[in-house]
Scaffold this active site. Structure first.
Site, PDB file in Angstrom:
ATOM      1  N   GLN A 144       0.992  -1.225  -0.026  1.00 47.52           N
ATOM      2  CA  GLN A 144       0.064  -0.003   0.023  1.00 47.52           C
ATOM      3  C   GLN A 144       0.856   1.131   0.043  1.00 47.52           C
ATOM      4  O   GLN A 144       1.685   1.457   0.836  1.00 47.52           O
ATOM      5  CB  GLN A 144      -0.812  -0.039   1.297  1.00 47.52           C
ATOM      6  CG  GLN A 144      -2.023  -0.644   1.348  1.00 47.52           C
ATOM      7  CD  GLN A 144      -2.908  -0.122   2.319  1.00 47.52           C
ATOM      8  OE1 GLN A 144      -3.922   0.633   2.201  1.00 47.52           O
ATOM      9  NE2 GLN A 144      -2.677  -0.167   3.591  1.00 47.52           N
ATOM     10  N   LEU A 193       0.283   3.732   1.274  1.00 46.16           N
ATOM     11  CA  LEU A 193       0.025   4.464   2.679  1.00 46.16           C
ATOM     12  C   LEU A 193       1.261   3.967   3.578  1.00 46.16           C
ATOM     13  O   LEU A 193       1.700   4.905   4.045  1.00 46.16           O
ATOM     14  CB  LEU A 193      -1.333   3.895   3.302  1.00 46.16           C
ATOM     15  CG  LEU A 193      -1.596   4.251   4.812  1.00 46.16           C
ATOM     16  CD1 LEU A 193      -1.751   5.860   4.931  1.00 46.16           C
ATOM     17  CD2 LEU A 193      -2.727   3.438   5.433  1.00 46.16           C
ATOM     18  N   TYR A 237     -11.450   6.043  15.372  1.00 50.67           N
ATOM     19  CA  TYR A 237     -10.263   4.778  14.882  1.00 50.67           C
ATOM     20  C   TYR A 237      -9.224   5.619  13.747  1.00 50.67           C
ATOM     21  O   TYR A 237      -8.049   5.499  14.117  1.00 50.67           O
ATOM     22  CB  TYR A 237     -10.866   3.695  14.352  1.00 50.67           C
ATOM     23  CG  TYR A 237      -9.851   2.616  13.860  1.00 50.67           C
ATOM     24  CD1 TYR A 237      -9.108   1.819  14.788  1.00 50.67           C
ATOM     25  CD2 TYR A 237      -9.396   2.510  12.543  1.00 50.67           C
ATOM     26  CE1 TYR A 237      -8.337   0.785  14.378  1.00 50.67           C
ATOM     27  CE2 TYR A 237      -8.837   1.732  12.054  1.00 50.67           C
ATOM     28  CZ  TYR A 237      -7.826   0.807  13.117  1.00 50.67           C
ATOM     29  OH  TYR A 237      -6.912  -0.101  12.729  1.00 50.67           O
ATOM     30  N   TYR A 238      -9.764   6.331  13.049  1.00 50.27           N
ATOM     31  CA  TYR A 238      -9.133   7.037  12.220  1.00 50.27           C
ATOM     32  C   TYR A 238      -8.622   8.297  12.423  1.00 50.27           C
ATOM     33  O   TYR A 238      -7.746   8.875  12.113  1.00 50.27           O
ATOM     34  CB  TYR A 238      -9.615   7.112  10.677  1.00 50.27           C
ATOM     35  CG  TYR A 238      -9.463   5.840  10.010  1.00 50.27           C
ATOM     36  CD1 TYR A 238      -8.229   5.595   9.371  1.00 50.27           C
ATOM     37  CD2 TYR A 238     -10.388   4.762   9.931  1.00 50.27           C
ATOM     38  CE1 TYR A 238      -8.043   4.377   8.802  1.00 50.27           C
ATOM     39  CE2 TYR A 238     -10.292   3.533   9.294  1.00 50.27           C
ATOM     40  CZ  TYR A 238      -9.145   3.360   8.734  1.00 50.27           C
ATOM     41  OH  TYR A 238      -8.839   1.951   8.048  1.00 50.27           O
ATOM     42  N   GLN A 239      -9.352   9.009  13.324  1.00 54.77           N
ATOM     43  CA  GLN A 239      -8.840  10.150  14.065  1.00 54.77           C
ATOM     44  C   GLN A 239      -7.557   9.810  14.792  1.00 54.77           C
ATOM     45  O   GLN A 239      -6.679  10.820  14.730  1.00 54.77           O
ATOM     46  CB  GLN A 239      -9.987  10.590  15.037  1.00 54.77           C
ATOM     47  CG  GLN A 239      -9.539  11.904  15.895  1.00 54.77           C
ATOM     48  CD  GLN A 239     -10.393  12.803  16.364  1.00 54.77           C
ATOM     49  OE1 GLN A 239     -11.645  12.913  15.794  1.00 54.77           O
ATOM     50  NE2 GLN A 239     -10.449  13.684  17.159  1.00 54.77           N
ATOM     51  N   ARG A 240      -7.628   8.839  15.751  1.00 52.53           N
ATOM     52  CA  ARG A 240      -6.254   8.410  16.235  1.00 52.53           C
ATOM     53  C   ARG A 240      -5.159   8.361  15.265  1.00 52.53           C
ATOM     54  O   ARG A 240      -4.148   8.735  15.329  1.00 52.53           O
ATOM     55  CB  ARG A 240      -6.542   7.135  17.010  1.00 52.53           C
ATOM     56  CG  ARG A 240      -5.298   6.089  17.542  1.00 52.53           C
ATOM     57  CD  ARG A 240      -5.678   4.721  17.450  1.00 52.53           C
ATOM     58  NE  ARG A 240      -6.132   4.216  16.242  1.00 52.53           N
ATOM     59  CZ  ARG A 240      -5.532   3.791  15.147  1.00 52.53           C
ATOM     60  NH1 ARG A 240      -4.217   3.979  15.044  1.00 52.53           N
ATOM     61  NH2 ARG A 240      -5.970   3.512  14.030  1.00 52.53           N
ATOM     62  N   HIS A 272     -14.231   5.234   4.663  1.00 53.53           N
ATOM     63  CA  HIS A 272     -14.559   4.319   5.707  1.00 53.53           C
ATOM     64  C   HIS A 272     -15.772   4.327   6.862  1.00 53.53           C
ATOM     65  O   HIS A 272     -15.890   3.847   7.772  1.00 53.53           O
ATOM     66  CB  HIS A 272     -13.231   4.582   6.823  1.00 53.53           C
ATOM     67  CG  HIS A 272     -11.924   4.058   6.377  1.00 53.53           C
ATOM     68  ND1 HIS A 272     -11.708   2.812   6.074  1.00 53.53           N
ATOM     69  CD2 HIS A 272     -11.070   4.911   5.864  1.00 53.53           C
ATOM     70  CE1 HIS A 272     -10.564   2.615   5.472  1.00 53.53           C
ATOM     71  NE2 HIS A 272     -10.042   3.731   5.568  1.00 53.53           N
ATOM     72  N   ARG A 326     -12.226  -7.055   9.976  1.00 53.93           N
ATOM     73  CA  ARG A 326     -10.677  -6.882   9.473  1.00 53.93           C
ATOM     74  C   ARG A 326      -9.713  -7.341  10.649  1.00 53.93           C
ATOM     75  O   ARG A 326     -10.158  -7.201  11.878  1.00 53.93           O
ATOM     76  CB  ARG A 326     -10.308  -5.479   9.286  1.00 53.93           C
ATOM     77  CG  ARG A 326      -8.892  -5.181   8.703  1.00 53.93           C
ATOM     78  CD  ARG A 326      -8.599  -3.850   8.611  1.00 53.93           C
ATOM     79  NE  ARG A 326      -7.410  -3.650   7.868  1.00 53.93           N
ATOM     80  CZ  ARG A 326      -6.411  -2.558   7.831  1.00 53.93           C
ATOM     81  NH1 ARG A 326      -7.188  -1.263   8.067  1.00 53.93           N
ATOM     82  NH2 ARG A 326      -5.362  -2.521   7.157  1.00 53.93           N
ATOM     83  N   HIS A 354     -26.198  -1.998  12.901  1.00 55.10           N
ATOM     84  CA  HIS A 354     -26.211  -0.877  13.404  1.00 55.10           C
ATOM     85  C   HIS A 354     -27.367  -0.649  14.255  1.00 55.10           C
ATOM     86  O   HIS A 354     -28.359  -1.241  13.679  1.00 55.10           O
ATOM     87  CB  HIS A 354     -25.912   0.441  12.843  1.00 55.10           C
ATOM     88  CG  HIS A 354     -24.386   0.419  11.926  1.00 55.10           C
ATOM     89  ND1 HIS A 354     -24.505  -0.089  10.708  1.00 55.10           N
ATOM     90  CD2 HIS A 354     -23.453   0.826  12.499  1.00 55.10           C
ATOM     91  CE1 HIS A 354     -23.360   0.087  10.444  1.00 55.10           C
ATOM     92  NE2 HIS A 354     -22.407   0.556  11.231  1.00 55.10           N
ATOM     93  N   GLU A 405     -22.703 -16.143  45.363  1.00 51.44           N
ATOM     94  CA  GLU A 405     -23.740 -16.916  45.350  1.00 51.44           C
ATOM     95  C   GLU A 405     -25.169 -16.129  45.696  1.00 51.44           C
ATOM     96  O   GLU A 405     -26.067 -16.690  46.569  1.00 51.44           O
ATOM     97  CB  GLU A 405     -23.787 -18.215  46.081  1.00 51.44           C
ATOM     98  CG  GLU A 405     -22.575 -19.099  45.606  1.00 51.44           C
ATOM     99  CD  GLU A 405     -22.969 -20.796  45.958  1.00 51.44           C
ATOM    100  OE1 GLU A 405     -24.059 -20.747  46.341  1.00 51.44           O
ATOM    101  OE2 GLU A 405     -22.075 -21.362  45.524  1.00 51.44           O
TER     102      GLU A 405
END
Lengths: 705, 705
Positions: free
Chosen positions: B141, B143, B252-255, B409, B434, B460, B660
């Site tokens: 990739q 990337l 997730y992609y912000q990170r 995404h 993934r 969702h 219990e």
């Protein structure tokens, strides 16, 4: 089992002749002498003080609430059930608080509650919930009635001297004698039965016997209803614990049994030290505490053998067991202190005080799990559980079970294994299908799928022949047999055990050798599993592995059922499995890789092109969603009279999603050669993808036994 | 999107006119001045020293091994891929070690490795793995090629002064200029694309531009290939971050994006402080760091919105982001230090040094999550993520997502929710299908089920109409629209948000109000979810809830499919669901109870006798076992043009298997009355099994907006 009972009858008369000279009150777990000691040393034992404070705060809050002793109505999980459980705990704690603090409010609380029970009890019919064959009156199960009495006896003992004679008579005549009568005479078969229900019943009767100073009840408790040793506490010890301290029902019930066994032993020891109860049967009760700690994974979670649910070292029974065992053998059990520290509390007795002081004096050693063979059976000749541990940080562990049936909570699981690594369960034993105390789930009782799935052979990691469970799933046959122990060896880089059985399936011999091997060719210790089936005629052989984790890949092609999915079989547990996928392998070994935590695991087995490979999932024929939907991988061979399955479970590599790298996601084994395979020794050569090979020899005559 | 680009063009010329006066080497993240400071203060900063020591030990080990710069061959997870990733990290670390320690062996290591790359690079064809539309040369990739350069630029910068002029020319001409050319000219569309691939490309080119002192590359990096502001770093900031610091692709992609955005900002700031890059767009980069921390559950795990995998506060990007952000605003971000302590390391730059010293001086505050509205869109007018948190120990949290699509995404998940409690995910957003870097799973790339299931609306917790995904699953339509934010309110005992959408389904208006309400009638804060659908014609409405936990019970009867199980639908994600059970309810509300951890959760929704209730499980049409087999509960109504679903998610009771006991395993809500339901306010009455009732009012004109 008859011959054994005769054997132990011989021991009884010696004991029966002893006189009972009871101590002053309190005299059960907490003694008068303990109380003086506790009062003097409270400041030197912060853990005791904290435990005392915790109980005191709880009970002080409760004293402000109105007391409720409701008419029994609900099953487990329901209000009245939980309320009565709460009540007995509160009474016992309030009793101890009265002794330690001297504050009368606690004694009054116990007195008033006992009076309420005494008022109610004589009028109580059998509990309205009819789900159990052994119904109680306060509870739907007689078992809970016994537990209630074990606690209530301690509460009564603590306030005995506080009560007037009239109050004692009221409580004893309306409550304790009737319950004792109910547990002994009305439920005679349970009282004299060698089983955990029997254990609790004899202990309950014995505790209240000591509390009230009634020799008849004490003798019934120790020697059975007819006082002839055919039942009672000593017979329970004799028959339920093996010489290695393994309890025949398995670790879940061993933990549960430890409570009455150990607490009653402490009570006997406090009042009849001449019985040397902790030395009885070569000190088996203390051995049972030590073995219990080995029957747990690295998180302290007890192995899921037989009917088992989630229980850990932190369970209350273990607080009692460790405190009392340590106190009886402080030099031998220093490592128990490290677990007591984790438990973060002690029992409010002299034993708890000793533990707390020892911790304060930093006398503890770190507890270490180790490989251990625990033989089963009253004489230690009914198979065993072998726990094989690599001495690594991951605490890689195989549990190899080849015990006797284990009474009513036993499973048809001869020669089955389970596997742990890094604190995770990798190959699971399902345990029990039950949601303890959750009313919606059959009142918290065992669910139908416990019999139809969890107990069946196919629910375990062991071979199933012709899709039948061992002994055709008949406990009456199963309980007469157990596998034969072959060897348990510990060498550098290897720990191994082997057993064989020729009774589970008529005319078929099963031989399994299991080892954990550390070899520099592998990053981690690997599990070697050699399972040989030899029969006279041809059979279908199924070898299931309940792996836990995300399926990553396989070296064989399989076809998954995509839009319609069928049940895997009709009966013996197969009816609870969905058939998800099936395949075959062109290669000499099949290999399945899955991910659990951050590590890969590959199951590699020698196969032929005809070996069928299945992926299944638990959950079919489960109308109320009682089962967990876990996966299972199975190898199947048809028309085989002889077959040796060699399976290597290889932990490898690392998946690190946070740091974004993956290493070694493929297994290293390319082929498995069986060089030699005898009853008590096998030699393998593992060919590696790297080109090298590893020779593995497991067991030999010299090392064996 | 065109109008926005024009807007930002106006800003550009001011910036373009600035002169660049570069610092001496090193000058990127680690500066010459930093190095002097670090050398002097190493002893006052134990965390810096420990981080330095950790890196040093690692690199010292590596110096003993032979260096490998292999010919590119493998996809993600394979050897050459992982080796090249490892190489760039080692180079960067060795560069920093050279600066801090002054030891030449580190510089030599970097030089030799760069020379190997320089030797290889000019002859490299495109990577042989053809799975990506944006192929690299070293990596499959492009990337990864950019990421490689971001690290390698820092390594080069650190040893720049150590190299001879000839060495520099060799490396620059054979390696860095060709890569820069490859990333800019050869992949122009990506370089100028507003997307995380574009971000990494412009940053990589900018970093090597600063390292080599090449104004052309720096300008292309900042202002796009044509230096007109239509692409480049500033355009990426403008368009990808909302004014609240929300990154349009989700947490997730912000990170992931924070790493290049923040590190490059630091590099720019070190060399062109006059650009005031951290103040750019009202300080949006620092806001993005702060918002990122709010986009996580109580374990620091980022919410699974859009294509998301497991990532936490401990991810490397966050170490960079927190250290740099703190250093730019130490007074405002004292609480970042508490997270930096958990990260247990700092970056080896002046910023890392500041953090380590501040920690040593105990300047930290505890970080607290809070309710927050993060608007989406370059101008903050494209919907939002509302994070609603009860201020309790359990950190009860609802994530309500009504953002714009989120580029490639993004998911078709308008107005969807997820729910967290006690650190557990109770209602899940599936995230991405993934397995990052696992070669067996499509080389670690996105799996086909990501498109066919995870992106679809039915995956969702939001309404699906006529079994179609939003915008018929067409990103080209979806990316033009976003829901309308209605209100976000915080009052005592309540936090709520509402949004509406009329674009996802033609002719249909969706309005959802979500609140967390604390009321003394409930033990725990409850989630109130009011979802109104209004259309002109009749439709089939599906409302799924991906609950996580063991199903305990329901107040309706359902029939489970026992020995054969069919797929739930044909397309739009339905083809990945097994239909496990179906039922209807005679009562005014359906109620489903499940157990997660030690707590019960009940989903109670107003229904009619015609409402169909389904239990499904993910996993159909998944030939390679890529999906998790989690359950989903769905309510379905046919032929509805108007319908308001009120769902209460009620956490209750406790299941304690160790001690219990079980308390409150049934929900408290018996009935739900909708008293009033307007666009921006609703009033409900919840009737309780106890006989009482609770009135709930959510939103009103005064509080709104």
């Amino acid at each position: 089992m008859k011959p054994k009972i005769l054997l132990f009858l011989l021991i009884i008369p010696i004991v029966l002749s002893a006189n009972i000279k009871l101590q002053e009150h309190p005299r059960l777990l907490l003694t008068h002498a303990d109380v003086q000691d506790i009062k003097q040393n409270l400041n030197d034992a912060p853990l005791f003080f904290a435990s005392y404070k915790m109980v005191k705060d709880e009970i002080d809050d409760i004293l402000n609430l109105s007391m409720d002793v409701p008419m029994p109505k609900d099953a487990g999980g329901g209000y009245t059930h939980e309320r009565h459980k709460q009540n007995y705990k509160e009474m016992m704690n309030a009793g101890a608080l009265y002794q330690i603090s001297g504050e009368e409010k606690y004694a009054i609380f116990v007195r008033e509650m006992l009076k309420k029970y005494a008022e109610m009890y004589p009028g109580l019919p059998l509990h309205p919930v009819t789900r159990s064959n052994y119904r109680g009156k306060i509870f739907w199960q007689g078992l809970n009635e016994s537990v209630w009495l074990v606690y209530a006896a301690q509460a009564y003992d603590c306030i005995y001297d506080f009560l007037t004679i009239e109050e004692r008579e009221y409580i004893e005549n309306r409550l304790f004698y009737p319950i004792a009568e109910f547990l002994t005479k009305d439920n005679l078969s349970t009282f004299n039965r060698i089983h955990n229900h029997g254990t609790w019943a004899v202990v309950a009767v014995g505790m209240i016997g000591y509390a009230m100073g009634n020799k008849d009840l004490i003798d019934k408790s120790l020697y059975g209803f007819y006082k002839n040793g055919q039942g009672g506490y000593l017979a329970q010890i004799n028959q339920l614990f093996s010489p290695d301290g393994y309890f025949t029902e398995g670790p879940y019930y061993q933990r549960y049994a430890l409570h009455p066994f150990i607490t009653f032993a402490r009570t006997i020891d406090n009042n009849q030290p001449e019985l040397d109860i902790f030395g009885y049967k070569d000190g088996v009760l203390l051995k049972a505490v030590a073995s219990q700690l080995q029957l747990a994974d690295s998180n302290g979670l007890f192995f899921y053998l037989n009917d088992a649910l989630e229980k850990t070292w932190h369970s209350e029974e273990l607080v009692y067991a460790l405190d009392i065992a340590y106190s009886k053998n402080p030099d031998g059990y220093k490592s128990f202190l490290s677990i007591a520290k984790e438990q973060d509390r002690v029992i409010l007795t002299g034993d708890g005080m000793k533990v707390a002081r020892a911790i304060n004096n930093k006398e503890d050693n770190t507890f270490r799990s180790r490989s251990v063979l625990l033989k089963d059976g009253a004489k230690g000749d009914e198979g065993a559980v072998a726990i094989l541990r690599a001495e690594n940080e991951d605490e890689t562990t195989v549990v190899f079970k080849y015990t006797s049936h284990g009474l009513s909570h036993g499973h048809f699981d001869k020669l089955s294994i389970s596997f742990y690594d890094q604190g995770n369960n990798i190959l699971q034993d399902y345990g029990a299908v039950r949601f303890l105390n959750i009313e919606q789930k059959n009142g918290g009782h065992y669910l139908p799928e416990n019999d139809s799935f969890a107990k069946q052979t196919v629910a375990h990691n062991t071979i199933v022949i012709d899709k039948q469970s061992h002994y055709n799933g008949d406990i009456n046959i199963s309980e007469n047999f157990s596998p034969k122990h072959l060897f348990f060896i510990q060498k550098e880089n290897m720990v191994a055990a082997a057993a064989e059985d020729s009774t589970a399936y008529l005319g078929i011999k099963l031989n399994r050798k299991v080892a954990i091997v550390e070899d520099s060719n592998f990053e981690c210790p690997v599990l070697i599993d050699i399972f040989t089936v030899s029969g006279k005629s041809e059979h279908t052989l199924d070898l299931p592995f309940y792996f836990k984790g995300q399926l990553i890949g396989a070296n064989f092609t399989y076809k998954r059922h995509l839009d319609s999915q069928q049940v895997f079989g009709d009966e013996n547990g197969y009816q609870h499995l969905w058939l998800e996928a099936e395949g075959k392998s062109d290669l000499p070994v099949s290999s399945l890789t899955f991910l659990n935590g951050n590590r890969f695991y590959s199951l590699t087995t020698n196969v032929t092109p005809e070996t069928e490979l299945f992926l299944t999932r638990i959950g079919a024929n489960d109308p109320n969603f009682n089962l967990r939907n876990d996966q299972m991988y199975m190898l199947r061979d048809h028309n085989k009279s002889e077959r040796t399955y060699v399976t290597i479970l290889e932990p490898h590599g690392e998946f690190n999603p946070i740091k974004e790298y993956t290493v070694s996601s493929y297994p290293k084994i390319k082929n498995i050669e069986i060089v030699d395979n005898k009853r008590d020794s096998s030699t393998l050569i593992l060919n590696l993808t790297s080109g090298g090979s590893v020779k593995i020899e497991i067991g030999n005559r010299k090392d064996s036994m």
